[in-house]
Design a protein around this motif. Structure first.
Motif, mmCIF file in Angstrom:
data_model
loop_
_atom_site.group_PDB
_atom_site.id
_atom_site.type_symbol
_atom_site.label_atom_id
_atom_site.label_comp_id
_atom_site.label_asym_id
_atom_site.label_seq_id
_atom_site.Cartn_x
_atom_site.Cartn_y
_atom_site.Cartn_z
ATOM 1 N N LEU A 1 0.832 -1.208 0.000
ATOM 2 C CA LEU A 1 0.000 0.000 0.000
ATOM 3 C C LEU A 1 0.865 1.256 0.000
ATOM 4 N N ALA A 2 1.982 1.222 0.721
ATOM 5 C CA ALA A 2 2.883 2.376 0.756
ATOM 6 C C ALA A 2 3.471 2.650 -0.617
ATOM 7 N N TYR A 3 3.870 1.596 -1.307
ATOM 8 C CA TYR A 3 4.420 1.780 -2.652
ATOM 9 C C TYR A 3 3.361 2.306 -3.615
ATOM 10 N N ASP A 4 2.131 1.831 -3.478
ATOM 11 C CA ASP A 4 1.045 2.334 -4.331
ATOM 12 C C ASP A 4 0.693 3.776 -3.998
ATOM 13 N N SER A 5 0.862 4.162 -2.733
ATOM 14 C CA SER A 5 0.517 5.523 -2.329
ATOM 15 C C SER A 5 1.363 6.561 -3.047
ATOM 16 N N GLY A 6 2.581 6.201 -3.410
ATOM 17 C CA GLY A 6 3.414 7.121 -4.161
ATOM 18 C C GLY A 6 2.846 7.409 -5.540
ATOM 19 N N GLY A 7 2.294 6.386 -6.183
ATOM 20 C CA GLY A 7 1.703 6.592 -7.501
ATOM 21 C C GLY A 7 0.366 7.295 -7.447
ATOM 22 N N VAL A 8 -0.359 7.107 -6.366
ATOM 23 C CA VAL A 8 -1.672 7.731 -6.232
ATOM 24 C C VAL A 8 -1.557 9.258 -6.236
ATOM 25 N N THR A 9 -0.462 9.782 -5.712
ATOM 26 C CA THR A 9 -0.323 11.239 -5.610
ATOM 27 C C THR A 9 -0.129 11.905 -6.962
ATOM 28 N N THR A 10 0.338 11.169 -7.955
ATOM 29 C CA THR A 10 0.567 11.766 -9.276
ATOM 30 C C THR A 10 -0.701 11.666 -10.096
ATOM 31 N N SER A 11 -1.711 12.411 -9.685
ATOM 32 C CA SER A 11 -3.016 12.322 -10.333
ATOM 33 C C SER A 11 -3.542 13.717 -10.656
ATOM 34 N N THR A 12 -4.849 13.803 -10.826
ATOM 35 C CA THR A 12 -5.472 14.945 -11.493
ATOM 36 C C THR A 12 -5.293 16.274 -10.786
ATOM 37 N N VAL A 13 -5.344 16.303 -9.467
ATOM 38 C CA VAL A 13 -5.305 17.584 -8.742
ATOM 39 C C VAL A 13 -3.870 18.004 -8.435
ATOM 40 N N THR A 14 -3.040 17.053 -8.006
ATOM 41 C CA THR A 14 -1.709 17.394 -7.526
ATOM 42 C C THR A 14 -0.748 17.765 -8.650
ATOM 43 N N VAL A 15 -0.706 16.960 -9.693
ATOM 44 C CA VAL A 15 0.310 17.121 -10.739
ATOM 45 C C VAL A 15 0.295 18.502 -11.399
ATOM 46 N N PRO A 16 -0.866 19.019 -11.838
ATOM 47 C CA PRO A 16 -0.830 20.326 -12.528
ATOM 48 C C PRO A 16 -0.233 21.445 -11.686
ATOM 49 N N LEU A 17 -0.648 21.548 -10.428
ATOM 50 C CA LEU A 17 -0.130 22.625 -9.587
ATOM 51 C C LEU A 17 1.338 22.426 -9.242
ATOM 52 N N VAL A 18 1.733 21.185 -8.988
ATOM 53 C CA VAL A 18 3.123 20.911 -8.642
ATOM 54 C C VAL A 18 4.037 21.188 -9.827
ATOM 55 N N ALA A 19 3.636 20.727 -11.006
ATOM 56 C CA ALA A 19 4.452 20.964 -12.195
ATOM 57 C C ALA A 19 4.559 22.457 -12.496
ATOM 58 N N ALA A 20 3.454 23.172 -12.371
ATOM 59 C CA ALA A 20 3.476 24.614 -12.625
ATOM 60 C C ALA A 20 4.338 25.334 -11.594
ATOM 61 N N LEU A 21 4.288 24.893 -10.345
ATOM 62 C CA LEU A 21 5.110 25.509 -9.308
ATOM 63 C C LEU A 21 6.596 25.313 -9.602
ATOM 64 N N GLY A 22 6.975 24.107 -9.997
ATOM 65 C CA GLY A 22 8.373 23.844 -10.304
ATOM 66 C C GLY A 22 8.876 24.661 -11.478
ATOM 67 N N LEU A 23 8.088 24.727 -12.545
ATOM 68 C CA LEU A 23 8.495 25.502 -13.726
ATOM 69 C C LEU A 23 8.550 26.990 -13.411
ATOM 70 N N GLY A 24 7.536 27.477 -12.684
ATOM 71 C CA GLY A 24 7.536 28.895 -12.324
ATOM 72 C C GLY A 24 8.694 29.262 -11.424
ATOM 73 N N LEU A 25 9.046 28.369 -10.505
ATOM 74 C CA LEU A 25 10.157 28.626 -9.596
ATOM 75 C C LEU A 25 11.483 28.642 -10.350
ATOM 76 N N ALA A 26 11.662 27.699 -11.273
ATOM 77 C CA ALA A 26 12.904 27.640 -12.037
ATOM 78 C C ALA A 26 13.051 28.835 -12.971
ATOM 79 N N GLU A 27 11.933 29.388 -13.423
ATOM 80 C CA GLU A 27 11.987 30.542 -14.315
ATOM 81 C C GLU A 27 12.313 31.833 -13.574
ATOM 82 N N THR A 28 11.995 31.907 -12.287
ATOM 83 C CA THR A 28 12.164 33.156 -11.546
ATOM 84 C C THR A 28 13.411 33.189 -10.667
ATOM 85 N N VAL A 29 13.919 32.023 -10.257
ATOM 86 C CA VAL A 29 15.145 31.996 -9.458
ATOM 87 C C VAL A 29 16.336 32.230 -10.384
#
Length: 265
Positions: A190-218
């Motif tokens: 279940l712990a190993y599956d929990s890692g994959g569960v987080t890469t889904s519809t709500v989390t991924v878009p905001l996380v990816a945008a945060l990383g790209l935005g941070l790399a563009e501004t730092v």
């Protein structure tokens, strides 16, 4: 309005093309190999229509809201006038500690989006049912959300300081391997599956945008090299926190059992 309608239609056409192979495979296996009719065919067809429409609107929403929002927050939180309280300090060197609001925002957005993740809710409910209540729904959700919060905050720190990604990932998986040998066997899959569960519809878009935005501004960061990788942190650290949650629960149960036996004796 016409631009939005055109964007929705383009997204709808692309989604149909993406979903068509899935429908084809299901139909071939059901009708050709199994040679059985599809039960409640009208309901299934209507469900596929809902999926296509929902995915199309979701993709449009990503482009118009979630991606721009994540990039905007990263840009605003890394502005020198926000980092420094006095205008006279704008020419000072920026240290990694000056970005503490970024780390706080990353942890908060990681925790909140994971708690709201539909796939995690479904997995937590099923795990609770299968385990007979041994795995709590909210306990699992909070453990996974804490892992994502820690992972995204640490990943944001990595972008700020510019460290190589593989150092963090290798160190994290060393911890996972060690925990795998000492954690309760019930929780490991279940712990190993929990890692994959987080890469889904709500989390991924905001996380990816945060990383790209941070790399563009730092200053000194490359969005292609440094902007990606936050999702890897969001997948890795929930494995650690879920197994840690199980280990703590087991330890607490053992303490209760020991105290009960001492009272009886």
């Amino acid at each position: 309005m016409s631009g939005l309608l055109q964007e929705i239609l383009w997204s709808l056409g692309g989604t149909v093309i993406d979903v068509l192979p899935i429908i084809t495979i299901i139909l071939v296996f059901q009708l050709v190999l199994l040679r059985r009719p599809i039960p409640r065919a009208k309901r299934v067809f209507l469900g596929f229509v809902y999926v296509i429409i929902g995915l199309s609107l979701f993709l449009v929403g990503l482009e118009r809201a979630l991606f721009p929002l994540g990039e905007l927050m990263a840009e605003q939180l890394t502005r020198p006038e926000f980092i420094y309280t006095h205008a006279a300090e704008l020419d000072l060197h920026v240290d990694w500690k000056d970005y503490y609001w970024i780390y706080i925002f990353a942890a908060a957005i990681g925790f909140s989006t994971t708690i709201a993740e539909p796939s995690l809710i479904a997995v937590a409910i099923k795990a609770n049912e299968v385990s007979g209540g041994a795995i709590g729904v909210w306990g699992l959700r909070v453990a996974v959300a804490l892992g994502v919060a820690i992972g995204i905050a640490l990943g944001s720190y990595r972008i700020v300081v510019g460290d190589p990604l593989h150092y963090y990932i290798l160190a994290g998986y060393v911890v996972v391997v060690i925990q795998t040998f000492i954690a309760p066997k019930l929780i490991i899959p279940l712990a190993y599956d929990s890692g994959g569960v987080t890469t889904s519809t709500v989390t991924v878009p905001l996380v990816a945008a945060l990383g790209l935005g941070l790399a563009e501004t730092v200053p000194g960061r490359n969005p292609l090299v440094d902007g990606f990788g936050l999702i890897a942190f969001a997948s890795l650290f929930p494995i650690i926190t879920v197994m840690a949650y199980a280990q703590m629960s087991e330890w607490m149960e053992q303490r209760k059992a020991q105290s009960s036996s001492q009272e009886l004796s």
